[in-house]
Design a protein around this motif. Structure first.
Motif, PDB file in Angstrom:
ATOM      1  N   THR A 570       0.853  -1.175   0.000  1.00  0.00           N
ATOM      2  CA  THR A 570       0.000   0.000   0.000  1.00  0.00           C
ATOM      3  C   THR A 570       0.898   1.237   0.000  1.00  0.00           C
ATOM      4  OG1 THR A 570      -0.108  -0.005   2.412  1.00  0.00           O
ATOM      5  CG2 THR A 570      -1.806  -1.234   1.243  1.00  0.00           C
ATOM      6  N   PRO A 571       0.344   2.452  -0.063  1.00  0.00           N
ATOM      7  CA  PRO A 571       1.201   3.645  -0.039  1.00  0.00           C
ATOM      8  C   PRO A 571       2.080   3.664   1.206  1.00  0.00           C
ATOM      9  CG  PRO A 571      -1.058   4.219  -0.608  1.00  0.00           C
ATOM     10  CD  PRO A 571      -1.069   2.784  -0.186  1.00  0.00           C
ATOM     11  N   ARG A 572       3.008   4.623   1.212  1.00  0.00           N
ATOM     12  CA  ARG A 572       3.904   4.751   2.361  1.00  0.00           C
ATOM     13  C   ARG A 572       3.088   4.781   3.652  1.00  0.00           C
ATOM     14  NH1 ARG A 572       3.625   9.666   4.521  1.00  0.00           N
ATOM     15  NH2 ARG A 572       2.708  11.357   3.310  1.00  0.00           N
ATOM     16  N   HIS A 573       3.684   4.385   4.721  1.00  0.00           N
ATOM     17  CA  HIS A 573       2.996   4.329   6.010  1.00  0.00           C
ATOM     18  C   HIS A 573       2.419   5.709   6.367  1.00  0.00           C
ATOM     19  CE1 HIS A 573       1.869   2.828   9.866  1.00  0.00           C
ATOM     20  NE2 HIS A 573       2.660   3.663  10.526  1.00  0.00           N
ATOM     21  N   VAL A 574       1.141   5.740   6.687  1.00  0.00           N
ATOM     22  CA  VAL A 574       0.467   7.023   6.921  1.00  0.00           C
ATOM     23  C   VAL A 574       0.279   7.297   8.405  1.00  0.00           C
ATOM     24  CG1 VAL A 574      -0.665   7.042   4.678  1.00  0.00           C
ATOM     25  CG2 VAL A 574      -1.819   5.964   6.635  1.00  0.00           C
ATOM     26  N   GLY A 575       1.053   6.625   9.233  1.00  0.00           N
ATOM     27  CA  GLY A 575       1.038   6.941  10.647  1.00  0.00           C
ATOM     28  C   GLY A 575      -0.215   6.463  11.350  1.00  0.00           C
ATOM     29  N   VAL A 576      -0.781   7.333  12.190  1.00  0.00           N
ATOM     30  CA  VAL A 576      -1.868   6.946  13.074  1.00  0.00           C
ATOM     31  C   VAL A 576      -3.111   6.500  12.316  1.00  0.00           C
ATOM     32  CG1 VAL A 576      -2.822   9.291  13.284  1.00  0.00           C
ATOM     33  CG2 VAL A 576      -3.059   7.673  15.189  1.00  0.00           C
ATOM     34  N   LEU A 577      -3.283   6.943  11.078  1.00  0.00           N
ATOM     35  CA  LEU A 577      -4.472   6.583  10.291  1.00  0.00           C
ATOM     36  C   LEU A 577      -4.243   5.345   9.420  1.00  0.00           C
ATOM     37  CD1 LEU A 577      -5.667  10.137   9.216  1.00  0.00           C
ATOM     38  CD2 LEU A 577      -6.485   8.738  11.112  1.00  0.00           C
ATOM     39  N   SER A 578      -3.144   4.668   9.617  1.00  0.00           N
ATOM     40  CA  SER A 578      -2.828   3.477   8.826  1.00  0.00           C
ATOM     41  C   SER A 578      -3.939   2.423   8.810  1.00  0.00           C
ATOM     42  CB  SER A 578      -1.531   2.858   9.337  1.00  0.00           C
ATOM     43  OG  SER A 578      -1.255   1.636   8.700  1.00  0.00           O
ATOM     44  N   PRO A 579      -4.663   2.178   9.937  1.00  0.00           N
ATOM     45  CA  PRO A 579      -5.717   1.158   9.881  1.00  0.00           C
ATOM     46  C   PRO A 579      -6.771   1.438   8.812  1.00  0.00           C
ATOM     47  CG  PRO A 579      -5.251   1.755  12.156  1.00  0.00           C
ATOM     48  CD  PRO A 579      -4.500   2.723  11.297  1.00  0.00           C
ATOM     49  N   ILE A 580      -7.056   2.706   8.550  1.00  0.00           N
ATOM     50  CA  ILE A 580      -8.071   3.041   7.548  1.00  0.00           C
ATOM     51  C   ILE A 580      -7.578   2.663   6.162  1.00  0.00           C
ATOM     52  CG2 ILE A 580      -9.442   4.904   6.557  1.00  0.00           C
ATOM     53  CD1 ILE A 580      -9.216   6.344   9.277  1.00  0.00           C
ATOM     54  N   VAL A 581      -6.345   3.003   5.848  1.00  0.00           N
ATOM     55  CA  VAL A 581      -5.790   2.678   4.532  1.00  0.00           C
ATOM     56  C   VAL A 581      -5.681   1.170   4.345  1.00  0.00           C
ATOM     57  CG1 VAL A 581      -3.780   2.933   3.019  1.00  0.00           C
ATOM     58  CG2 VAL A 581      -4.576   4.874   4.396  1.00  0.00           C
ATOM     59  N   HIS A 582      -5.299   0.441   5.394  1.00  0.00           N
ATOM     60  CA  HIS A 582      -5.140  -1.008   5.270  1.00  0.00           C
ATOM     61  C   HIS A 582      -6.475  -1.756   5.255  1.00  0.00           C
ATOM     62  CE1 HIS A 582      -0.841  -1.883   5.159  1.00  0.00           C
ATOM     63  NE2 HIS A 582      -0.708  -0.718   5.773  1.00  0.00           N
ATOM     64  N   THR A 583      -7.563  -1.058   5.509  1.00  0.00           N
ATOM     65  CA  THR A 583      -8.886  -1.662   5.355  1.00  0.00           C
ATOM     66  C   THR A 583      -9.200  -1.914   3.885  1.00  0.00           C
ATOM     67  OG1 THR A 583      -9.735  -0.636   7.373  1.00  0.00           O
ATOM     68  CG2 THR A 583     -11.351  -1.301   5.729  1.00  0.00           C
ATOM     69  N   ILE A 584      -8.751  -1.042   3.011  1.00  0.00           N
ATOM     70  CA  ILE A 584      -9.123  -1.112   1.592  1.00  0.00           C
ATOM     71  C   ILE A 584      -8.694  -2.440   0.954  1.00  0.00           C
ATOM     72  CG2 ILE A 584      -9.018   0.069  -0.629  1.00  0.00           C
ATOM     73  CD1 ILE A 584     -10.340   1.641   1.770  1.00  0.00           C
ATOM     74  N   PRO A 585      -7.440  -2.889   1.131  1.00  0.00           N
ATOM     75  CA  PRO A 585      -7.054  -4.158   0.507  1.00  0.00           C
ATOM     76  C   PRO A 585      -7.867  -5.359   0.976  1.00  0.00           C
ATOM     77  CG  PRO A 585      -5.106  -2.912   1.149  1.00  0.00           C
ATOM     78  CD  PRO A 585      -6.275  -2.215   1.748  1.00  0.00           C
ATOM     79  N   VAL A 586      -8.191  -5.422   2.257  1.00  0.00           N
ATOM     80  CA  VAL A 586      -8.943  -6.599   2.708  1.00  0.00           C
ATOM     81  C   VAL A 586     -10.384  -6.560   2.180  1.00  0.00           C
ATOM     82  CG1 VAL A 586      -7.488  -6.991   4.723  1.00  0.00           C
ATOM     83  CG2 VAL A 586      -9.537  -5.592   4.981  1.00  0.00           C
ATOM     84  N   GLN A 587     -10.942  -5.370   1.989  1.00  0.00           N
ATOM     85  CA  GLN A 587     -12.255  -5.271   1.350  1.00  0.00           C
ATOM     86  C   GLN A 587     -12.190  -5.777  -0.085  1.00  0.00           C
ATOM     87  OE1 GLN A 587     -13.191  -1.110   1.663  1.00  0.00           O
ATOM     88  NE2 GLN A 587     -14.031  -1.275   3.728  1.00  0.00           N
ATOM     89  N   LEU A 588     -11.191  -5.327  -0.823  1.00  0.00           N
ATOM     90  CA  LEU A 588     -11.059  -5.738  -2.224  1.00  0.00           C
ATOM     91  C   LEU A 588     -10.776  -7.229  -2.352  1.00  0.00           C
ATOM     92  CD1 LEU A 588      -8.994  -2.709  -3.568  1.00  0.00           C
ATOM     93  CD2 LEU A 588     -11.341  -3.307  -4.212  1.00  0.00           C
ATOM     94  N   LEU A 589      -9.995  -7.781  -1.424  1.00  0.00           N
ATOM     95  CA  LEU A 589      -9.712  -9.220  -1.459  1.00  0.00           C
ATOM     96  C   LEU A 589     -11.010 -10.009  -1.285  1.00  0.00           C
ATOM     97  CD1 LEU A 589      -7.659 -11.549  -1.526  1.00  0.00           C
ATOM     98  CD2 LEU A 589      -7.437 -11.297   0.953  1.00  0.00           C
ATOM     99  N   ALA A 590     -11.830  -9.619  -0.324  1.00  0.00           N
ATOM    100  CA  ALA A 590     -13.095 -10.309  -0.104  1.00  0.00           C
ATOM    101  C   ALA A 590     -13.999 -10.188  -1.323  1.00  0.00           C
ATOM    102  CB  ALA A 590     -13.789  -9.737   1.129  1.00  0.00           C
ATOM    103  N   TYR A 591     -14.082  -8.985  -1.884  1.00  0.00           N
ATOM    104  CA  TYR A 591     -14.956  -8.768  -3.040  1.00  0.00           C
ATOM    105  C   TYR A 591     -14.544  -9.656  -4.217  1.00  0.00           C
ATOM    106  CZ  TYR A 591     -16.924  -6.659  -7.211  1.00  0.00           C
ATOM    107  OH  TYR A 591     -17.568  -6.484  -8.410  1.00  0.00           O
ATOM    108  N   HIS A 592     -13.256  -9.654  -4.544  1.00  0.00           N
ATOM    109  CA  HIS A 592     -12.821 -10.409  -5.725  1.00  0.00           C
ATOM    110  C   HIS A 592     -12.813 -11.914  -5.467  1.00  0.00           C
ATOM    111  CE1 HIS A 592     -12.032  -7.232  -8.598  1.00  0.00           C
ATOM    112  NE2 HIS A 592     -11.627  -6.491  -7.590  1.00  0.00           N
ATOM    113  N   ALA A 593     -12.601 -12.334  -4.237  1.00  0.00           N
ATOM    114  CA  ALA A 593     -12.726 -13.761  -3.929  1.00  0.00           C
ATOM    115  C   ALA A 593     -14.168 -14.223  -4.124  1.00  0.00           C
ATOM    116  CB  ALA A 593     -12.263 -14.038  -2.506  1.00  0.00           C
ATOM    117  N   ALA A 594     -15.117 -13.399  -3.675  1.00  0.00           N
ATOM    118  CA  ALA A 594     -16.528 -13.731  -3.869  1.00  0.00           C
ATOM    119  C   ALA A 594     -16.871 -13.761  -5.348  1.00  0.00           C
ATOM    120  CB  ALA A 594     -17.403 -12.716  -3.133  1.00  0.00           C
ATOM    121  N   LEU A 595     -16.326 -12.802  -6.103  1.00  0.00           N
ATOM    122  CA  LEU A 595     -16.559 -12.754  -7.540  1.00  0.00           C
ATOM    123  C   LEU A 595     -16.052 -14.027  -8.198  1.00  0.00           C
ATOM    124  CD1 LEU A 595     -17.781 -10.303  -9.062  1.00  0.00           C
ATOM    125  CD2 LEU A 595     -15.468  -9.689  -9.743  1.00  0.00           C
ATOM    126  N   ALA A 596     -14.860 -14.460  -7.801  1.00  0.00           N
ATOM    127  CA  ALA A 596     -14.267 -15.669  -8.390  1.00  0.00           C
ATOM    128  C   ALA A 596     -15.061 -16.920  -8.033  1.00  0.00           C
ATOM    129  CB  ALA A 596     -12.817 -15.819  -7.921  1.00  0.00           C
TER     130      ALA A 596
END
Length: 614
Positions: A570-596
């Motif tokens: 993901t982009p460079r570490h964004v400090g205290v708000l990192s959990p929000i940015v790291h939410t996006i990949p796990v959402q996309l992983l679930a979506y595309h796994a369901a699609l597959a």
């Protein structure tokens, strides 16, 4: 969960009912039906009904084939509670010319069923709802009109309900009632509507009245009358809904979940707009009474369910680290049934996307009964029940969320909770001017960081193909990213039906490591923070047992791919708000796994969007 729509007009309302039910499909359902007081010749009106298990489209086809047309009717999408998914259990239910739809659960239905059977009523379904239809007819037989019969019937009921009722004997009106489940009235010109969700009637009107607990109402073409739980006539405020039709349309996306994942930069920007405009954190963000409520807080108690619970679990790290206040997070359905020790100086925070989650609403009522007067709601739906019952509110401004699996509601809840943590810290003198400026700058750049994470979708989609044949998955995180691992596991199981669990990475050796083998992919959230080296050690434990690792890390982390170790940065570490940015990949992983895997992404089996029953 279940959805209600009703209409009375000088035009054919069947298309209004069908369109309304289609717009309620996102809530989750397994059958659908409508009942109308038909346009028979002369005065020989009667109730006509069509019901089908499955999708609204199947019921729509049946109604068209049978030539349904009427100026008064009600409709329903049912999510099964009492009784299986059968046509006889589908709504509307009918009793001797009375038709009724119901959201909620009647707790004393068995006692009422026995009473009505003794009076000679025969039951055709296994539902608690049919009891209400027979009760209303029973009170009609005693000389009451439809409104009075409804008002008497609800006094016999224990539980939660939103009800809409029509009768062939009174084709000039609908009546309705609300207790514990959302219900609103839509106001038109020479026509009026009933719905459980404004999206069901937005194509016809934006002017709505939200019924309050215990209200009953009469809805005619020319006007509406509302009565409180004592039977006294009351005026309820008219609101103009800002829900847009565009937000309810799919547009260029394959699914609403995909659309809502990609709407997150805008949703986050809208949610932080007030902070950006003020260039400061302050109690005024939470309402006019906020200073008095927040300035002497001694602790925070967060109550929520599902995804909102994981948002609260993330916030606990922020609140304790930034404010120095103790913070506890509890599943609302557990809190409301245990003996809790109350501290009136604690701020009770309830989190709900819909603002109508029954367990969370009841937990808030319980907290207030214990003496908690400092209450704050974080919610996405203005004027919903939980914000109205709270002293303070911060709306997340995510817009309509249609997909059952919450995405943009979660990330905007995180933004709102971070805003709360920073505000409490400032009021306690724990937030220096320099740190406040740093936090505001981090928020300002957050939508862009989220967009960069969204740009990783093609890489994540390729990973998802490897997940599709799997039956189990493990998610690992540490510290403030552990709740994000929990959220990732929840998303994967919700929509792909792959069994997934999440653990703090340090817990591997205390049990979960026994599950690791070549057939269980292990997803690791490993940002470049002070726990990174610890996470790397945990990853070695997985590799030593033959486990395959899928690692979400940051651009500035010292990671490299190797056999059995796959890395997306993901982009460079964004400090205290990192959990929000790291939410996006796990959402996309679930979506595309369901699609597959070919599952129904927006309407996963057995689940509902707005959970208004226990």
């Amino acid at each position: 969960m279940c959805g209600i729509v009703g209409a009375i007009a000088d035009r054919d309302v069947v298309p209004v009912l069908i369109e309304g039910l289609k717009r309620l499909e996102y809530r989750g359902y397994d059958s659908a039906g409508i009942a109308v007081v038909d346009d028979a010749q002369g005065d020989r009106r009667d109730i006509r009904r069509v019901r089908r298990t499955g999708r609204v489209a199947e019921m729509e086809a049946a109604a068209g084939a049978e030539g349904f047309r009427a100026d008064l009717g009600i409709g329903h999408t049912r999510w099964a509670t009492h009784g299986g998914v059968t046509e006889s259990n589908a709504h509307p239910h009918v009793s001797h010319g009375v038709a009724l739809v119901h959201n909620g659960i009647i707790e004393n239905h068995e006692q009422q069923r026995a009473r009505l059977q003794a009076l000679g009523y025969a039951f055709e379904s296994q539902t608690d709802t049919e009891v209400i239809a027979h009760l209303i007819h029973h009170y009609l037989q005693q000389g009451n009109d439809l409104l009075a019969a409804l008002q008497r019937a609800v006094k016999d009921l224990h539980g939660a309900y939103a009800l809409a009722v029509v009768s062939r004997a009174e084709p000039e009106r609908m009546v309705c009632a609300r207790m514990g489940c959302p219900l609103l009235i839509g106001l038109g010109e020479g026509e009026n509507f009933i719905a459980s969700d404004v999206s069901a009637i937005i194509q016809a009107t934006r002017r709505v009245i939200f019924l309050e607990e215990g209200d009953t109402a009469e809805v005619k073409r020319a006007g509406v009358r509302v009565f409180d739980d004592t039977g006294a006539s009351v005026e309820r405020e008219v609101h103009v809904s800002d829900v847009s039709l565009a937000s309810l349309e799919l547009g260029p996306y394959r699914h609403f979940m995909q659309k809502e994942i990609h709407e997150q930069p805008r949703a986050i920007a809208d949610t932080i707009e007030a902070v950006m405009d003020a260039n400061a954190f302050g109690p005024e963000l939470f309402g006019k009474d906020a200073q008095a409520v927040l300035e002497d807080v001694e602790g925070v108690q967060i109550l929520a369910c599902g995804t909102s619970y994981y948002a609260g679990s993330t916030a606990r790290y922020w609140i304790e680290a930034i404010t120095g206040l103790p913070c506890s997070v509890e599943i609302a359905s557990e809190y409301r049934y245990r003996t809790a020790v109350a501290n009136p100086k604690h701020l009770v925070v309830t989190i709900s996307q819909s603002g109508e989650t029954l367990d969370t609403m009841e937990a808030l009522k319980y907290a207030r009964s214990l003496g908690h007067d400092k209450t704050l709601s974080i919610c996405n739906v203005p004027e919903s029940a939980i914000p109205r019952a709270s002293r303070l509110v911060l709306y997340t401004r995510a817009g309509a969320e249609i997909g059952v699996a919450s995405t943009k509601a979660f990330t905007t809840q995180l933004v709102a909770l971070f805003t709360l943590a920073a505000t409490l810290a400032k009021l306690r003198g724990k937030l220096t001017d320099g740190k406040e400026a740093e936090f505001i700058e981090a928020l300002r750049h957050l939508p862009g960081s989220v967009q960069h994470a969204l740009n990783l979708e093609p890489q994540i989609a390729a990973w998802a193909e490897r997940f599709a044949p799997k039956q189990h998955a493990l998610f690992l995180g540490r510290g403030v990213h552990y709740p994000i691992a929990l959220e990732g596991a929840l998303k994967l199981k919700e929509i792909s039906y792959i069994h997934a669990e999440a653990y703090p990475a340090g817990e591997l050796k205390h049990g979960p490591l026994a599950l690791v083998d070549v057939d269980m992919p292990v997803v690791v959230i490993a940002p470049n923070d002070n726990l990174l080296e610890k996470v790397k050690s945990n990853m070695q434990e997985v590799r030593a047992r033959g486990g395959e690792l899928f690692v979400f890390t940051d651009a500035d982390s010292n990671f490299s791919e190797s056999e059995g170790v796959h890395v997306i940065r993901t982009p460079r570490h964004v400090g205290v708000l990192s959990p929000i940015v790291h939410t996006i990949p796990v959402q996309l992983l679930a979506y595309h796994a369901a699609l597959a895997r070919g599952t129904d992404v927006d309407k996963p089996r057995n689940l509902a969007k707005s959970v208004t029953v226990e």
